[in-house]
Motif scaffolding. Structure first.
Motif, PDB file in Angstrom:
ATOM      1  N   LEU A 114       0.831  -1.199   0.000  1.00  0.00           N
ATOM      2  CA  LEU A 114       0.000   0.000   0.000  1.00  0.00           C
ATOM      3  C   LEU A 114       0.868   1.252   0.000  1.00  0.00           C
ATOM      4  O   LEU A 114       1.777   1.398   0.818  1.00  0.00           O
ATOM      5  N   THR A 155      -7.447  -1.395   5.401  1.00  0.00           N
ATOM      6  CA  THR A 155      -6.912  -2.177   4.284  1.00  0.00           C
ATOM      7  C   THR A 155      -6.258  -3.457   4.778  1.00  0.00           C
ATOM      8  O   THR A 155      -6.402  -4.523   4.161  1.00  0.00           O
ATOM      9  N   LEU A 199      -1.330  -1.261  -4.228  1.00  0.00           N
ATOM     10  CA  LEU A 199      -2.517  -0.484  -3.907  1.00  0.00           C
ATOM     11  C   LEU A 199      -2.109   0.961  -3.672  1.00  0.00           C
ATOM     12  O   LEU A 199      -1.161   1.223  -2.921  1.00  0.00           O
ATOM     13  N   LEU A 248      -7.180   3.224  -5.345  1.00  0.00           N
ATOM     14  CA  LEU A 248      -8.354   3.000  -4.495  1.00  0.00           C
ATOM     15  C   LEU A 248      -9.370   4.127  -4.636  1.00  0.00           C
ATOM     16  O   LEU A 248      -8.992   5.303  -4.656  1.00  0.00           O
TER      17      LEU A 248
END
Length: 518
Positions: free
Chosen positions: A168, A188, A225, A276
């Motif tokens: 992430l 997440t 992500l 996202l």
């Protein structure tokens, strides 16, 4: 197959069409009639019975349903034992249901005597969850009908979640809240953990294409992500531009799923890159979850997949400007009592066995449920199960043992929900250490209109909480000390005013018990 009324002297070996009392015994429908059965019928003054007789070439109901199930069960799906012409297919692992297009309708068009019902394609399921049911409507079907249904069948499967690593990256602008970033990471991480994946967080970088491109090239993980500090509204915006600048490709900007419209899908060095949508900062289910689940199941995710998500893409409980529909009161509501914990903070002894007003704590909760008019509750046992069972001797309850209760409250709750009777439309989850909970409150929670229903006192939500059957699948997946709070975020919660603070008063310590008074 021949179906109809026959005199007793012609009914030997036939299948009883409907359940019936004979000679003080109840014979179930489908029972194969014996000479003793017919003698009992004659003594009862019965001269004929409605029966079914199989003919040459007929396939009995259980065998027909089993044969069709065998043709339908693909990888990750297992056929369960037949019962009265019904065979269920269950998921062998956590994953996503995979259905060949138009197959279900093709099977059901063959003949009315064989039916197939399934979960939707792409539905997320837990291991053991029923994904399809085959029912033979009649007591037998011609072999040709079965052959036609089998020919129309195509294997359905469960694409099992497999371990994958996710990295992430969050971008920031002046004024970006550290608390918001922390919440994003926690939410997440929980999503990834529920899919069996590994999760790592890269350092935050400025919300600028060059800086993000450098991060994308350096962050490890099977899937990348990216949580942008502002929404992506064009292919020239920061996240799509950074993917291209890093040497990747943008496959799709936006998706026909609400919430989740502003998702970005790209690829960099063979690794998916997901920009996202803003709603991914919430634990509520959104389009990002669908994409994440497909990636975790090893399924291809491309622009064509996302374009096809519009049918069914209007997700439940999305936050939209229009007033949301409010669910009505459920039908039959029962209670699940969580009485499996170790009560380590209470000191010596088991807190649920401690006396208050002359009765063990756990008995007060069960008595309140009975006084509210609910059916016998499911009581989940674990620590000192025999002693808790003895404390409830003489009370009408159903016990279930949570084999993995020591792993946390989540597993105890999962065991209780798994034991809920089929005729309950909702379950009130009660804590066994709340002896002062009022029967009137329990009754009000059971009767209230709404989806999830919780009591509230002075602005604070308490227990018990009523869960609809639609939430049972996710509750059965709980693990560790996780309760239903995260799942609650995906539902509209109806709050019922509590008559007192008892809905907040769980007894964890001897001091807390003393504070209840006599």
């Amino acid at each position: 197959m021949k179906f109809g009324e026959l005199p007793l002297d012609q009914a030997l070996g036939a299948l009883l069409a409907h359940g019936q009392m004979l000679g003080g015994r109840r014979l179930a429908k489908g029972h194969r009639l014996t000479a003793d059965d017919l003698a009992a019928a004659e003594l009862a003054g019965i001269t004929s019975l409605v029966v079914a007789r199989l003919e040459a070439g007929d396939v009995a109901e259980d065998a027909a349903a089993t044969a069709l199930a065998a043709a339908l069960a693909g990888p990750g799906a297992q056929v369960l034992a037949p019962v009265h012409g019904r065979v269920n297919i269950a998921a062998a692992a956590d994953g996503l249901v995979q259905l060949p297009p138009a197959m279900v309708a093709a099977v059901n068009r063959v003949d009315e005597a064989l039916t197939l019902a399934t979960l939707p394609d792409g539905q997320r399921v837990a291991a053991g969850e029923i994904i399809a049911t085959i029912k033979t409507i009649t007591y037998a079907v011609p072999a040709a009908v079965l052959a036609g249904a089998v020919a129309a069948a195509r294997p359905m499967a469960v694409a099992a979640f497999r371990p994958r690593s996710f990295g992430l990256i969050a971008t920031s602008l002046p004024g970006t809240s550290a608390k918001a970033l922390e919440k994003l990471e926690l939410v997440t991480a929980a999503r990834v953990a529920a899919l069996g994946g590994a999760f790592a967080v890269a350092p935050s970088c400025p919300h600028e294409a060059g800086a993000l491109a450098a991060q994308l090239r350096s962050v490890p993980g099977d899937v990348l992500l990216v949580a942008g500090a502002s929404a992506t509204v064009d292919r020239g915006d920061v996240i799509p531009a950074a993917i291209v600048a890093a040497g990747g490709q943008v496959l799709r900007l936006g998706m026909p799923v609400d919430p989740g419209n502003l998702l970005v899908l790209g690829v960099l060095d063979g690794r998916p890159v997901i920009g996202l949508p803003g709603c991914a900062r919430s634990p509520k289910r959104n389009g990002f979850d669908i994409v994440l689940e497909h990636l975790a199941a090893g399924l291809p995710v491309d622009g064509a997949l996302i374009a096809g998500l519009g049918e069914g893409g209007l997700l439940p409980e999305a936050e939209r400007p229009q007033p949301r529909a409010v669910a009505g009161a459920p039908g039959r509501v029962g209670a699940v009592v969580l009485a499996a914990g170790r009560s380590s903070r209470f000191g010596d002894g088991h807190k649920l066995l401690a006396l208050w007003r002359g009765q063990p704590l756990v008995a007060h909760v069960v008595d309140a449920i009975a006084a509210a008019g609910l059916p016998p509750p499911v009581v989940v046992l674990g620590h000192q199960a025999d002693a808790v069972r003895a404390a409830l001797a003489g009370r009408d309850v159903r016990f279930v043992m949570a084999a993995d209760w020591a792993d946390g409250m989540g597993r105890s709750l999962a065991a209780g929900i798994a034991a809920v009777p089929d005729d309950w439309d909702a379950a009130l989850v009660c804590l066994a250490d709340m002896p002062a909970v009022e029967p009137d409150l329990i009754a009000a929670l059971a009767a209230a209109a709404g989806d999830v229903v919780a009591p509230v006192w002075n602005g604070r939500r308490g227990h018990p909480v009523r869960w609809p059957r639609s939430a049972f699948g996710r509750l059965r997946q709980l693990a560790g000390d996780a309760g239903g709070r995260a799942i609650m975020a995906d539902h509209v919660v109806t709050e019922v005013p509590a008559p007192s603070a008892a809905c907040l008063a769980d007894v964890d310590t001897v001091t807390a018990l003393s504070a209840l008074g006599g």
